[in-house]
Design an enzyme around this catalytic site. Sequence first.
Site, short mmCIF file in Angstrom:
data_model
loop_
_atom_site.label_atom_id
_atom_site.label_comp_id
_atom_site.label_asym_id
_atom_site.label_seq_id
_atom_site.Cartn_x
_atom_site.Cartn_y
_atom_site.Cartn_z
N SER A 270 32.18 44.58 33.86
CA SER A 270 31.90 43.25 33.33
C SER A 270 30.47 43.16 32.77
O SER A 270 29.57 43.87 33.21
CB SER A 270 32.10 42.21 34.42
OG SER A 270 31.17 42.44 35.46
N THR A 271 30.28 42.24 31.85
CA THR A 271 28.95 42.04 31.26
C THR A 271 27.92 41.58 32.29
O THR A 271 26.80 42.11 32.30
CB THR A 271 29.05 41.08 30.05
OG1 THR A 271 29.86 41.74 29.06
CG2 THR A 271 27.70 40.76 29.46
N GLY A 274 26.76 44.60 34.09
CA GLY A 274 26.00 45.41 33.12
C GLY A 274 24.57 44.90 32.99
O GLY A 274 23.61 45.69 32.97
N CYS A 325 39.30 46.22 27.56
CA CYS A 325 38.05 45.62 27.08
C CYS A 325 38.08 45.44 25.56
O CYS A 325 37.44 44.55 25.02
CB CYS A 325 36.87 46.47 27.51
SG CYS A 325 37.12 48.21 27.21
N GLU A 422 35.66 36.24 27.53
CA GLU A 422 36.63 37.29 27.84
C GLU A 422 37.57 36.83 28.96
O GLU A 422 37.12 36.44 30.03
CB GLU A 422 35.90 38.56 28.29
CG GLU A 422 36.86 39.71 28.52
CD GLU A 422 36.17 41.01 28.91
OE1 GLU A 422 36.42 42.02 28.26
OE2 GLU A 422 35.37 41.00 29.87
P1 NAI Z 1 32.99 44.35 37.81
O1 NAI Z 1 32.08 44.58 36.66
O2 NAI Z 1 32.49 43.55 38.96
O3 NAI Z 1 33.50 45.74 38.39
C1 NAI Z 1 33.43 46.98 37.74
C2 NAI Z 1 32.87 48.03 38.68
O4 NAI Z 1 31.52 47.69 39.01
C3 NAI Z 1 33.59 48.15 40.02
O5 NAI Z 1 33.62 49.50 40.40
C4 NAI Z 1 32.72 47.34 40.96
O6 NAI Z 1 32.83 47.72 42.31
C5 NAI Z 1 31.35 47.67 40.42
N1 NAI Z 1 30.31 46.67 40.74
C6 NAI Z 1 30.46 45.36 41.03
N2 NAI Z 1 29.26 44.79 41.25
C7 NAI Z 1 28.33 45.76 41.10
C8 NAI Z 1 26.91 45.80 41.17
N3 NAI Z 1 26.18 44.71 41.47
N4 NAI Z 1 26.28 46.97 40.92
C9 NAI Z 1 26.98 48.07 40.60
N5 NAI Z 1 28.31 48.10 40.53
C10 NAI Z 1 28.99 46.96 40.76
O7 NAI Z 1 34.31 43.69 37.23
P2 NAI Z 1 35.40 42.83 38.03
O8 NAI Z 1 34.70 41.85 38.93
O9 NAI Z 1 36.35 43.76 38.63
O10 NAI Z 1 36.10 42.03 36.84
C11 NAI Z 1 35.53 40.81 36.36
C12 NAI Z 1 35.70 40.69 34.88
O11 NAI Z 1 35.00 41.73 34.23
C13 NAI Z 1 37.12 40.84 34.39
O12 NAI Z 1 37.82 39.65 34.48
C14 NAI Z 1 36.91 41.28 32.96
O13 NAI Z 1 36.66 40.15 32.15
C15 NAI Z 1 35.65 42.12 33.03
N6 NAI Z 1 35.95 43.56 33.08
C16 NAI Z 1 35.70 44.31 31.98
C17 NAI Z 1 36.02 45.65 31.96
C18 NAI Z 1 35.78 46.50 30.78
O14 NAI Z 1 36.42 47.52 30.63
N7 NAI Z 1 34.84 46.18 29.93
C19 NAI Z 1 36.66 46.29 33.11
C20 NAI Z 1 36.84 45.44 34.25
C21 NAI Z 1 36.51 44.12 34.21
MG MG Z 2 32.90 41.73 39.91
#
Ligand code: NAI
Ligand code: MG
Length: 513
Positions: A270-271, A274, A325, A422
């Site tokens: 997620s952004t 990021g 994405c 998104e």
């Molecule tokens: P997220 O960005 O929280 O999770 C992605 C990964 O990052 C997971 O492995 C998670 O454990 C890890 N993560 C979470 N917080 C972190 C932190 N503070 N530091 C380092 N790593 C961390 O995404 P989430 O909560 O699963 O989904 C939320 C939204 O994000 C979705 O609804 C979607 O809109 C978007 N998303 C976008 C993706 C893409 O491919 N661009 C993929 C997944 C989600």
């Molecule tokens: Mg998350």
Amino acid sequence: MAIAKKKVTKPIAKKSVVTTKKVSAQKTENPSSDDFWKYAPAPESKDHVTLKEKYDLYIGGKFVKPNSGKYYETINPASGEVIAKIADGNEKDIHLAVTAARKAYDQHWGKLPGKERAKYIFRIARMMQERAREFAVIETMNGGKPIRESRDIDIPLAANHFFYYAGWADKLDYAFPNAKPKSLGVAGQIIPWNFPLLMAAWKLAPALATGNTVVLKPAESTPLTALKLAELIHDAGVPEGVVNIVTGFGPAGASLVNHPGIDKIAFTGSTPVGKYIQKAIAGTPKKATLELGGKAAHIIFDDAPIDQAVEGIVNGIFFNQGHVCCAGSRLFIQENVAELVIRKLKQRMKTLIVGDPMDKNTDIGAINSKEQMDKINQYIKIGIKEGAEIYQPECALPAKGFFCKPTLFLHTSQSHRIVQEEIFGPVLAVQTFRTLEEVIEKANNIPYGLSAGVWTDKGSKIFNLTTQLRAGVVWANTYNKFDPASPFGGYKESGFGREGGLHGLYPYVSLQS
Ligand code: NAI
Ligand code: MG
């Protein structure tokens, strides 16, 4: 193929016992057209899959218990059933993994000639092909995506990434003319749940090919194929500590980002996370690639092949439940064909099969988690409240698990939240446009810039758009096509850095003249 209408096939199958009179009575029965298109169930078998009850962390070439002693349950989102227990890794586990990766880098992998590294990576690719069926079934069980996609897209593409980068391992000097590429050291890699094995392959293959060692953290809801990959990497004889896999939640990811022993972070997700990573590594020598959210414009001109374009729209947003994405979530149709395109799109949506992801006929499987389901439902409410017109085909959703009908929002405008934000689900916001200039302006008027699609008969329009759209990938007269040789990555809040192709090697090396 198990496709025929039940009432016609049954008497044929039982022909030895059915009288002529009965058969002809059945044959003359006039099925309603809706019934005719119903497919008989065609579930993929799970019999060849072996899963453990409990999975540990893969650190230093061994499966080890988590420091906390805690495990969490991972479920099948199509049924809610618990599949296995997964180690909940924490900061201490991350530290052990980074230490193991550093040792492997210093003592062995960092010094290994490219042609030797290539042998291991080729072996991973071949073994993944051999076990493709097992990986596909587990990916679908744990992630909810239709088996057709994990079988035909995710797993073959993951294997192809290992093949592709194995080929680069001994040719790096040719990838960067007049410069000598040197590996960075230890890469921390954090991946999401929408393409669990494919994202692991996108990250691991170029890192290993360039001589780095890795600590990978899979997404909490989809750890199983990464853990199966750990077993495969182990069986492939990859030296201990070269690949370490630590499962866990956000805090484990944050510990990896903040660990002083890593040289590079690669993140897809997620952004907001990021942005957190960018802040966390500011002022450190850590390199980063961030592949974040998207809100792609899918543009249909009046000279487009309409039937193909409709298929492209469906492929772009509804397949894989919109958990992509680069999903084509904003549709722009030239005004004079809008009515036609929308009519055909609605017709096509009526034929989409939503349901059991293990069934080979399913088009739209399960939403990955309850959190994601709630988020999508919330956006559907927002869309209705914003005054957009909603269309969902009539279809029965399974009683258990998380499912969402394909959803169209008509009469949306640039200021709507469902157009700007998104959603990450099978929800499409439709707008119309009159001129090329107007659609470029609208397509670019968004914080994201990951991908876009254009359908037109005219090559000059394609070239005009690809140079003016602020998006990392622009598909022309197709959508969501991937190849290991093509770079992928975003503009603006969709992140930076490229994965795939020659470009995907660069983030894992420093260049010395
Ligand atoms: P997220 O960005 O929280 O999770 C992605 C990964 O990052 C997971 O492995 C998670 O454990 C890890 N993560 C979470 N917080 C972190 C932190 N503070 N530091 C380092 N790593 C961390 O995404 P989430 O909560 O699963 O989904 C939320 C939204 O994000 C979705 O609804 C979607 O809109 C978007 N998303 C976008 C993706 C893409 O491919 N661009 C993929 C997944 C989600
Ligand atoms: Mg998350």
